[in-house]
Design an enzyme around this catalytic site. Structure first.
Site: not given
Ligand code: PEP
Ligand code: MG
Length: 884
Positions: A30, A100, A109, A111, A344, A460, A566, A622, A770, A773, A775, A837, A857
């Protein structure tokens, strides 16, 4: 202690303007914009801003105004007196100011605001003189006592309300504006008594005391629970505090040639390039935002004061030319003169964000790259929101203001707490309130949708809901809420807390009962933005899909392959679960193969469906991943049912369940370990994949399967399984007499830290990696992905973690493993294909990391494919520009 620059106060006015729009961190949004608007010659009442650093200092030194601040404020007040020709506290021509808050990030809203500061028993006479209206001066004074008492001194608001109601009754009036001078005098006396009763002191007659206490209250309000909660919900971290803006008052309540309003330079719901807003004649600033009176549409202003409307349109042009962005402004008209009190960047729905960004490119205001960065990738979700089926009958109860698009159905919740509790219990609720206030944010966040009976498009509820993309109807005046009896009545029809209502946030319709919903239709602007995104991004976007329907949907939204199918999900379909269970209950390989033979044709058909939906694009299948116990029933009556169906003794099922039980199943007999223990399962799956591919190809369908081995931790696991898969593929080709080229790449998930650490060895046997993430996060942190919520909210609150690492990749820790595996893998195999994935594949921040790490990817759920396409483009644009 926070570092401070010497200067704590920055002036803005005709004589000098010491800030600009780049100084948001120090002056708040502001303050920075008030200075900027002043500099470009827009009519802004002069004032000054106390920095956010001062707020941090205030907190650091235990909640005291730092030494020297008061002097600096005094000298800036002197400048203000000079510029306005008025004197603070004067009984002839008093200077009045507003106070203000304003942080670097806008928090609607959240503050507190105090208006009319500087009025005292003496100054009120001065104001009566200069304004020519004693009634007006008295009204301003009673508002100050109320606001100062309530906001600064924490006098319960209702105590003032009760007095107001009593005096209105006594004078026989129903509207605030109808109370005469005598009534107002009496009200002021009553308010002062309320003030003294609650605080123990008289209402301050020293205007500087009012000012200092107000400044302090703003600083304090930075850390009140509702502000903290708002920042938590919106993930606003790393701010110093709030700035304080002290500004000369202008009055929208000086009669019928005065007014006040809020406007957006374009429609914040649809993005249409049309001035959009509301105003109230003869009203003071907060009346519009608070949603107490329902304001008029700004289009109506033409009838009231065409020259002011023209003036506003002109300011829209000036502001948009200057800021190159849609603005949200507050303005006041004092006796026919227009003043801007705030500008703003306007909050908008996802749909409006897309339309505005694309149109601004077409108008030549911004570049494609800027447009891509202007749309928060997650906001695209809103465009993909369902609407109610247009063919379904609508039992429309009433129509309110379409405050935030979307379609939601649920049972009626009457308070924010109730909305939170019932949502936690698994109900879908619509929060129904007269209006909402910042205290309600948790409930608004939890509810499926919000319905208010008063308030406008800028109330609000409307502003907050739009910011979240949550469906909201505001100002549905025909809805009579009876909180005590837990019911609402609309034109004689009554609904209780167990009744379902539906709200259409795009039309404003309130509908009785549940409604079927429909997939959204995407606009031309959306398509343009997506095309630009595709032309700027280098990361491909694939999808996680297990059914042809999901695959098709994702493909329509631009998915370039399936990064994760899966296969376990396929075994839950219809009768198959019984075959699967039979296979699991088998006591030896031979028996297992009998069960697997029954599953094979189903698997083959599943894959044919997927390959057909994705023809010409890769489909990464998989192999079976979860521990086998997950497929068996655990409750006795279900076990009995299975025993009857398979004609086996119940005891056998129970024994197998006990045998398969593991203390830590996530670290147990799952993933590739299953294929090592039961190679026949892998045989069946690899056979089904290869047969399906051959059958598709023979039918002219370009099937491109890839086989992915889960949960590999050592290269030996993969080398063994790879050989087995290759043997199967070769065998099927021979059995089917298929001699054409059919290359089925075999890769692995990297989801165990050891696989990442030894990625060079693993890469020797993998055609691609792949990153799983989900696990990988679980095993790197040692947090169970299924139970993490028992302590995660606490961790976030204590800022041990900035965000949920299962939603947004922990780039510092887990990310290191990913980067290491990419390096080691490609060191072994140059140019090796790598993707992700886990859930993170659809999260914009994680996508940025994937881009920077050189993945090929990201693969995410179908619904998030457009989000990922945009996020990938944003990552590329930011990297090219060298931006963080
Ligand atoms: C993972 O582990 O990131 C994964 C994609 O496999 P899942 O979630 O099926 O264990
Ligand atoms: Mg997994």
């Amino acid at each position: 202690m926070a570092m401070t620059s010497q200067k704590r106060v920055h002036y803005f006015g005709r004589t000098k303007s010491e800030g600009n729009k780049e100084m948001k961190t120090l002056l708040g949004g502001k303050g920075a914009n008030l200075a900027e608007m002043t500099s470009i010659g827009l009519p802004v009442p002069p004032g000054f801003t106390i920095t956010t650093e001062t707020c941090a200092e205030y907190t650091d030194i235990g909640g005291k105004l730092p030494d020297g601040l008061v002097d600096e404020v005094h000298s800036n007040m002197a400048l203000l007196e000079e510029e306005t020709g008025k004197t603070f506290g004067s009984e002839e021509n008093p200077l009045l100011v507003s106070v203000r808050s304003g942080a670097a990030v806008s928090m609607p809203g959240m503050m507190d605001t105090v208006l009319n500061l500087g009025l005292t028993d003496k100054a009120v006479d001065g104001l009566a003189n200069v304004s020519g209206s004693r009634r007006f001066a008295l009204d301003a004074y009673r508002r100050l006592i109320n606001m100062f008492g309530d906001v600064v001194m924490e006098v319960p608001h209702h105590k003032f309300e009760d007095e107001f109601d009593r005096i209105k009754d006594k004078y026989g009036v129903s509207e605030d504006t109808d109370l005469n001078e005598a009534g107002l005098e009496e009200l002021i006396t009553a308010y002062k008594a309320v003030y003294k009763g609650s605080t123990g002191n008289d209402f301050p007659q020293d205007p500087y005391q009012q000012l200092e206490k107000s400044v302090e209250a703003v600083f304090k309000s930075w850390n009140i629970p509702r502000a903290v909660r708002y920042r938590e919900i919106n993930e606003i971290t790393g701010l110093l505090g709030t700035a304080v803006n002290v500004q000369t008052m202008v009055f929208g309540n000086m009669g019928d040639d005065s007014g006040t309003g809020v406007a957006f330079t374009r429609d914040p719901s649809t993005g249409e390039n049309k001035f959009f807003g509301e105003f109230l004649i003869n009203a003071q600033g907060e009346d519009v935002v608070a949603g107490i009176r329902t304001p008029q549409n700004v289009d109506e202003m033409v009838k009231w004061r065409p020259e002011i409307y023209e003036n506003l349109l002109n300011m829209k042009r000036v502001l948009e030319n200057h800021y190159r962005e849609m603005q949200d402004i507050e303005y006041t008209i004092e006796k026919g003169n227009l003043f801007l009190l705030q500008t703003r960047t306007g909050k908008r729905t996802g749909r409006a964000a897309v339309t505005i960004a694309v149109e601004m490119v077409v108008e030549g205001r911004i570049t494609q790259q800027e447009a891509l960065l202007r749309v928060p990738a997650n906001d695209l979700n809103q465009l993909l929101l369902p609407t109610f089926d247009t063919n379904a009958e609508r039992d429309i109860l009433t129509v309110g203001l379409p405050a935030s698009p979307g379609a939601a159905s649920g049972k009626i919740a009457f308070s924010a707490d109730e909305a939170v509790d019932r949502t936690h219990e698994g109900e879908s609720v619509i929060l129904v309130r007269k209006d909402t206030s910042p205290e309600d944010v948790s409930g608004m966040h939890a509810a499926a949708g919000i319905l208010t009976s008063t308030g406008g498009m800028t109330s609000h509820a409307a502003v907050v809901a739009r910011g979240w993309g949550k469906c909201c109807i505001a100002g549905a005046g025909e809805v009579v809420i009876d909180e005590k009896n837990r019911s609402i009545t609309i034109k004689g029809r009554t609904f209780g807390d167990q009744d379902i209502i539906s709200i259409d946030g795009s039309s404003g319709e309130l509908i009785a009962g549940d409604m079927p919903r429909m997939e959204p239709k995407l606009s031309e602007e959306f398509k343009s933005l997506m095309e630009w995104a595709d032309s700027h991004r280098t990361l491909q976007v694939w999808t996680n899909a297990d059914t042809p329907q999901d695959a098709e949907r994702a493909r329509n939204w631009g998915a370039q392959g399936i990064g994760l199918c899966r296969t376990e999900h396929m075994f839950f379909e219809g009768e198959r679960i019984t075959d699967m269970r039979e296979m699991i209950l088998a006591e030896n390989e031979e028996e297992r193969r009998v069960g697997l033979d029954k599953l094979l044709p189903h698997q083959r058909e599943d894959f044919k469906g997927l390959f057909t939906a994705m023809q010409g694009l890769p489909v990464t299948v998989r192999l079976l991943d979860p521990p086998l116990h997950e497929f068996l029933p655990h409750e006795e009556h279900l076990q009995q049912e299975l025993a009857n169906r398979l004609q086996v003794p119940l005891a056998r099922i129970k024994a197998r369940v006990i045998q398969l039980h593991e203390t830590n199943p996530m670290l147990g007999h799952r993933g590739c370990r299953l294929s090592i223990s039961y190679p026949e399962i892998l045989d069946m799956q690899a056979t089904a994949i290869t047969e399906a591919a051959i059958e598709c190809r023979r039918n002219g369908i370009d099937a491109r399967p890839e086989i992915m081995v889960p949960l590999v931790g050592t290269s030996k696991e993969l080398s063994l399984l790879r050989k087995q898969i290759e043997t199967i593929i070769q065998g099927v080709k021979e059995a089917k007499a298929y001699s054409d080229e059919l290359d089925i790449p075999i890769g692995t998930m990297i989801e165990i830290p050891r696989a990442a650490l030894t990625a060079d060895e693993v890469a020797q046997h993998a055609d691609f990696f792949s990153f799983g993430t989900n696990d990988l996060t679980q095993m790197t942190f040692g947090y169970s992905r299924d139970d993490v919520n028992s302590f995660l909210p606490n961790y976030i609150r204590h800022e041990i973690l900035e965000r949920d690492p299962f939603q947004s990749l922990d780039t510092r820790g887990v990310g290191q493993l990913v980067a290491m595996a990419v390096g080691k893998g490609r060191g072994e195999k140059k140019g090796m294909k790598m993707g992700i994935c886990g859930e993170h594949g659809g999260d914009p921040l994680s996508i940025r990391f994937c881009h920077q790490t050189g993945l090929n990817y990201v693969s995410c759920s179908p619904f998030r494919v457009p989000v990922a396409r945009l996020a990938a483009a944003q990552a590329a644009v930011k990297n090219d520009a060298g931006r963080d």
